[in-house]
Design a protein around this motif. Structure first.
Motif, mmCIF file in Angstrom:
data_model
loop_
_atom_site.group_PDB
_atom_site.id
_atom_site.type_symbol
_atom_site.label_atom_id
_atom_site.label_comp_id
_atom_site.label_asym_id
_atom_site.label_seq_id
_atom_site.Cartn_x
_atom_site.Cartn_y
_atom_site.Cartn_z
ATOM 1 N N GLU A 30 0.769 -1.104 0.037
ATOM 2 C CA GLU A 30 -0.055 -0.061 -0.152
ATOM 3 C C GLU A 30 0.870 1.084 0.042
ATOM 4 N N ARG A 31 1.809 1.410 0.775
ATOM 5 C CA ARG A 31 2.824 2.345 1.044
ATOM 6 C C ARG A 31 3.645 2.565 -0.475
ATOM 7 N N PHE A 72 2.120 6.985 -6.623
ATOM 8 C CA PHE A 72 1.137 8.179 -6.898
ATOM 9 C C PHE A 72 1.557 9.306 -6.662
ATOM 10 N N VAL A 73 2.497 9.695 -5.667
ATOM 11 C CA VAL A 73 3.007 10.881 -5.396
ATOM 12 C C VAL A 73 4.106 11.266 -6.270
ATOM 13 N N GLU A 79 2.472 1.832 -3.758
ATOM 14 C CA GLU A 79 1.335 2.652 -4.328
ATOM 15 C C GLU A 79 1.099 3.916 -4.086
ATOM 16 N N GLU A 80 1.080 4.367 -2.849
ATOM 17 C CA GLU A 80 0.937 5.727 -2.449
ATOM 18 C C GLU A 80 2.194 6.373 -2.965
ATOM 19 N N LEU A 81 3.488 5.941 -2.741
ATOM 20 C CA LEU A 81 4.538 6.711 -3.226
ATOM 21 C C LEU A 81 4.605 6.868 -4.584
#
Length: 136
Positions: free
Chosen positions: A78-79, A85-86, A81-83
Motif C-alpha cells: 500500500e505504501r 502516486f506521489v 502504491e501511495e509513493l
C-alpha cells in the motif's frame, strides 16, 4: 474351572490445567529451569501432554509470525502504491511547469533517469493539450 468376572480398570481422573499454568510450565522448560520429566512429575501431568502443548504453542507462534509478515507485506505494498502516486503527481507538476515556462530547469537539475520520466509526462501533456486545442 471357574471364570471370574473381569473388574473394569479404574479410570484415571485428569485434572484440568489452565492456560497460564501451561505457559508457565513451557516457559520453565524452554528456559532450562526444569526438564520435561521433572515438570510431569511435579504437576502430575504426562510427558506427552507437555510435549503436545509445546508443539501447539510453537505452531501458534509460527502462524502469528506468518500473519504479521503478511500484514507487513500488505502495508508495504500500500505504501509503494501511495509513493508511486506521489511520484507521478510530482512529475506531472514538473512537466507542467517545464511546458508552461520553457526554462529547462528539469534537464539541468534532475538526474537523467528522472528527467526521462518527466520528459515522457511532458510529451503526454503536450498531446493532451494539442487534442484539447484542436477541439476548440
Amino acid at each position: 474351572m471357574t471364570l471370574t468376572k473381569k473388574q473394569p480398570c479404574p479410570k484415571k481422573e485428569y485434572q484440568k490445567i489452565g492456560f497460564d499454568l501451561k505457559l508457565s510450565i513451557i516457559d520453565q522448560i524452554t528456559n532450562g529451569q526444569i526438564s520435561v520429566n521433572y515438570a510431569a512429575k511435579l504437576h502430575g501431568i504426562s510427558r506427552s501432554s507437555i510435549t503436545y502443548w509445546m508443539k501447539k504453542l510453537r505452531s501458534f507462534e509460527q502462524n502469528s509470525k506468518t500473519m504479521s509478515k503478511n500484514q507487513e507485506l500488505k502495508k508495504l505494498k500500500e505504501r509503494i502504491e501511495e509513493l508511486e502516486f506521489v511520484k507521478d503527481f510530482q512529475q506531472m507538476i514538473i512537466a507542467d511547469f517545464e511546458t508552461s515556462t520553457n526554462l529547462g530547469f528539469a534537464k539541468k537539475l534532475l538526474p537523467e533517469a528522472l528527467y526521462k520520466e518527466v520528459e515522457k509526462k511532458m510529451k503526454d501533456l503536450s498531446k493532451r493539450n494539442g487534442s484539447t486545442n484542436a477541439s476548440e
